[in-house]
Design a protein around this motif. Structure first.
Motif, PDB file in Angstrom:
ATOM      1  N   LEU A 156       0.829  -1.204   0.000  1.00  0.00           N
ATOM      2  CA  LEU A 156       0.000   0.000   0.000  1.00  0.00           C
ATOM      3  C   LEU A 156       0.864   1.256   0.000  1.00  0.00           C
ATOM      4  O   LEU A 156       0.428   2.308   0.462  1.00  0.00           O
ATOM      5  CB  LEU A 156      -0.924  -0.011   1.230  1.00  0.00           C
ATOM      6  N   CYS A 157       2.080   1.149  -0.537  1.00  0.00           N
ATOM      7  CA  CYS A 157       3.022   2.265  -0.440  1.00  0.00           C
ATOM      8  C   CYS A 157       2.605   3.481  -1.262  1.00  0.00           C
ATOM      9  O   CYS A 157       2.976   4.600  -0.947  1.00  0.00           O
ATOM     10  CB  CYS A 157       4.436   1.818  -0.803  1.00  0.00           C
ATOM     11  N   GLY A 158       1.875   3.258  -2.344  1.00  0.00           N
ATOM     12  CA  GLY A 158       1.425   4.375  -3.163  1.00  0.00           C
ATOM     13  C   GLY A 158       2.465   4.939  -4.103  1.00  0.00           C
ATOM     14  O   GLY A 158       2.239   5.966  -4.746  1.00  0.00           O
ATOM     15  N   ALA A 159       3.617   4.278  -4.224  1.00  0.00           N
ATOM     16  CA  ALA A 159       4.663   4.751  -5.138  1.00  0.00           C
ATOM     17  C   ALA A 159       4.174   4.639  -6.582  1.00  0.00           C
ATOM     18  O   ALA A 159       3.368   3.768  -6.913  1.00  0.00           O
ATOM     19  CB  ALA A 159       5.937   3.928  -4.952  1.00  0.00           C
ATOM     20  N   GLU A 160       4.684   5.501  -7.434  1.00  0.00           N
ATOM     21  CA  GLU A 160       4.274   5.525  -8.834  1.00  0.00           C
ATOM     22  C   GLU A 160       4.440   4.160  -9.504  1.00  0.00           C
ATOM     23  O   GLU A 160       3.581   3.721 -10.262  1.00  0.00           O
ATOM     24  CB  GLU A 160       5.070   6.583  -9.597  1.00  0.00           C
ATOM     25  N   HIS A 161       5.531   3.476  -9.250  1.00  0.00           N
ATOM     26  CA  HIS A 161       5.791   2.168  -9.849  1.00  0.00           C
ATOM     27  C   HIS A 161       5.728   1.059  -8.798  1.00  0.00           C
ATOM     28  O   HIS A 161       6.577   0.172  -8.778  1.00  0.00           O
ATOM     29  CB  HIS A 161       7.146   2.170 -10.568  1.00  0.00           C
ATOM     30  N   CYS A 162       4.701   1.100  -7.976  1.00  0.00           N
ATOM     31  CA  CYS A 162       4.528   0.098  -6.914  1.00  0.00           C
ATOM     32  C   CYS A 162       4.405  -1.291  -7.533  1.00  0.00           C
ATOM     33  O   CYS A 162       3.703  -1.487  -8.517  1.00  0.00           O
ATOM     34  CB  CYS A 162       3.279   0.437  -6.103  1.00  0.00           C
ATOM     35  N   ARG A 163       5.096  -2.264  -6.917  1.00  0.00           N
ATOM     36  CA  ARG A 163       5.044  -3.662  -7.391  1.00  0.00           C
ATOM     37  C   ARG A 163       3.708  -4.315  -7.089  1.00  0.00           C
ATOM     38  O   ARG A 163       3.372  -5.345  -7.644  1.00  0.00           O
ATOM     39  CB  ARG A 163       6.160  -4.470  -6.725  1.00  0.00           C
ATOM     40  N   GLY A 164       2.984  -3.789  -6.120  1.00  0.00           N
ATOM     41  CA  GLY A 164       1.680  -4.342  -5.754  1.00  0.00           C
ATOM     42  C   GLY A 164       1.712  -5.293  -4.591  1.00  0.00           C
ATOM     43  O   GLY A 164       0.701  -5.521  -3.946  1.00  0.00           O
ATOM     44  N   THR A 165       2.894  -5.880  -4.310  1.00  0.00           N
ATOM     45  CA  THR A 165       3.032  -6.777  -3.152  1.00  0.00           C
ATOM     46  C   THR A 165       4.387  -6.549  -2.486  1.00  0.00           C
ATOM     47  O   THR A 165       5.320  -6.042  -3.097  1.00  0.00           O
ATOM     48  CB  THR A 165       2.931  -8.269  -3.565  1.00  0.00           C
ATOM     49  N   LEU A 166       4.452  -6.955  -1.218  1.00  0.00           N
ATOM     50  CA  LEU A 166       5.720  -6.856  -0.493  1.00  0.00           C
ATOM     51  C   LEU A 166       6.609  -8.046  -0.795  1.00  0.00           C
ATOM     52  O   LEU A 166       7.805  -8.010  -0.522  1.00  0.00           O
ATOM     53  CB  LEU A 166       5.469  -6.798   1.017  1.00  0.00           C
ATOM     54  N   ASN A 167       6.020  -9.121  -1.329  1.00  0.00           N
ATOM     55  CA  ASN A 167       6.792 -10.338  -1.597  1.00  0.00           C
ATOM     56  C   ASN A 167       6.512 -10.878  -2.992  1.00  0.00           C
ATOM     57  O   ASN A 167       5.584 -10.574  -3.624  1.00  0.00           O
ATOM     58  CB  ASN A 167       6.521 -11.396  -0.551  1.00  0.00           C
TER      59      ASN A 167
END
Length: 115
Positions: free
Chosen positions: A104-115
């Motif tokens: 849920l980081c909200g970064a422009e290029h967020c990977r969508g998952t932590l793992n």
């Protein structure tokens, strides 16, 4: 250097037990950080402010394991200048697993998952 991630150094079997106990106790989040194959730092009850640093897919810091007098420690370093009131973040780099943890980081290029 921003801060050292501190807590109790424990083995994997202890970390597994504690993680289950923390869930039963309703703690919700545990603050377990792997140092190496044998050691995990548990900052859940005995950590410092470093345990509250959030993940980001576009972080301004990174975590590094260093040795101080032959003891491994985790240190958070900045990658760039950090402004006053800017959130400090780093990439948790969780191992890839089948059960995905939403990011849920909200970064422009967020990977969508932590793992």
């Amino acid at each position: 250097m921003v801060i050292e991630y501190v807590g109790q150094g424990i083995r994997q079997v202890v970390a597994d037990t504690r993680e289950k106990r923390y869930e039963v106790e309703g703690i919700g989040s545990s603050y377990l950080f792997r140092v190496d194959h044998d050691t995990i730092i548990d900052a859940t009850k005995y950590g410092n402010l470093a345990r509250f640093i959030n993940h980001s897919c576009n972080p301004n810091c990174y975590a590094k394991v260093i040795a101080v007098e032959s003891q491994k420690r985790i240190v958070i370093y900045s990658k760039q200048p950090i402004a006053v009131n800017e959130e400090i973040t780093y990439d948790y780099k969780f191992p890839i697993e089948e059960n995905k943890i939403p990011c849920l980081c909200g970064a422009e290029h967020c990977r969508g998952t932590l793992n």
